[in-house]
Design an enzyme around this catalytic site. Sequence first.
Site, short mmCIF file in Angstrom:
data_model
loop_
_atom_site.label_atom_id
_atom_site.label_comp_id
_atom_site.label_asym_id
_atom_site.label_seq_id
_atom_site.Cartn_x
_atom_site.Cartn_y
_atom_site.Cartn_z
N SER A 1 -57.49 17.47 -14.51
CA SER A 1 -58.15 16.71 -15.57
C SER A 1 -57.37 16.95 -16.86
O SER A 1 -56.62 17.93 -16.96
CB SER A 1 -59.60 17.20 -15.75
OG SER A 1 -60.19 16.68 -16.92
N TYR B 1 -65.95 23.91 -16.84
CA TYR B 1 -65.10 22.85 -16.29
C TYR B 1 -63.66 23.03 -16.74
O TYR B 1 -62.72 22.92 -15.93
CB TYR B 1 -65.64 21.50 -16.74
CG TYR B 1 -64.95 20.31 -16.14
CD1 TYR B 1 -65.18 19.95 -14.81
CD2 TYR B 1 -64.09 19.52 -16.89
CE1 TYR B 1 -64.55 18.84 -14.26
CE2 TYR B 1 -63.46 18.42 -16.34
CZ TYR B 1 -63.69 18.08 -15.02
OH TYR B 1 -63.07 16.99 -14.47
#
Length: 302
Positions: free
Chosen positions: A148, A161
Amino acid sequence: MKNFANRVAVITGGGSGFGREFALIGARLGMKLVLADVQQDALDRVKAEVEALGAEVLAMHCDVRHANEVQALADATMTKFGAVHLLFNNAGVGSGGLIWENTQADWEWVLGVNLWGVIHGVRIFTPLMLACAKTDPAYEGHIVNTASMAGLLNAPTMGVYNVSKHAVVSLSESLYQDLRLVEAPISASVLCPYFVPTGISQSHRNRPDDVANASRPTTSQLAAQAMSDKAVSSGKVTAAEVGQMTFDAIGRDQFYVFSHPNALGHVQKRMEEIVTQTNPGDPYAGAEHVREMLQAKLKANP
């Protein structure tokens, strides 16, 4: 990797989002597909979609947190198809909130899927791919790990995350260099999407009972969830477009795959802060209203 027809692609998180798009593209290219997911109904739907395109498919329920389930996926793949050429370590989940408010269960769930899922995939499948290469002079292999932009940046209220995706970027860079070191006919890429409309902001729909939280979400976690829902749903780049970008990158042997290259200015700024030993800058520079909105929510419900 140039040739895709009749090659075998393994896709974790294959029931939705990028995984579904990888499967659809692979089917159109004439690939044999192995799909893995924890959401059985979604997995069944994608299986039916790619079979309608003529693909030969193996679909398995698989929780990538568990090594034995990833090993079972590998064993079933080799039994059915006898080879692996393309591996997408793609399964992922999201969770937010102030980093000290993330519970042990939050950490175990997010790191279990996002990081350990990739670790298990690389550890179990790479030796199989290397073995396949020894028996096939024309072998071409490629591994794609889904990270990501959160693997290159550190936005507030996304700590758990961020940590998982930074680790995936590091793992992927190490994998790329190790494969080069042994001169393997296998390469690697890391996919770093920004906000793309997929199901990741609602990944708690598949959160297992063994990592469920007994307490209610905190104010920061609720705020982070709302911001994530809005950002993901309003993304202008589609999952299908990212899927095609990824296959194009595989064909070019391109390591870094970015859905939003314009966001790399933020990455460059972070790198310059590291090199110049400058304290981390304001992540909301140019979007101060976002910080003010978030701060107002946190102050209203401390």
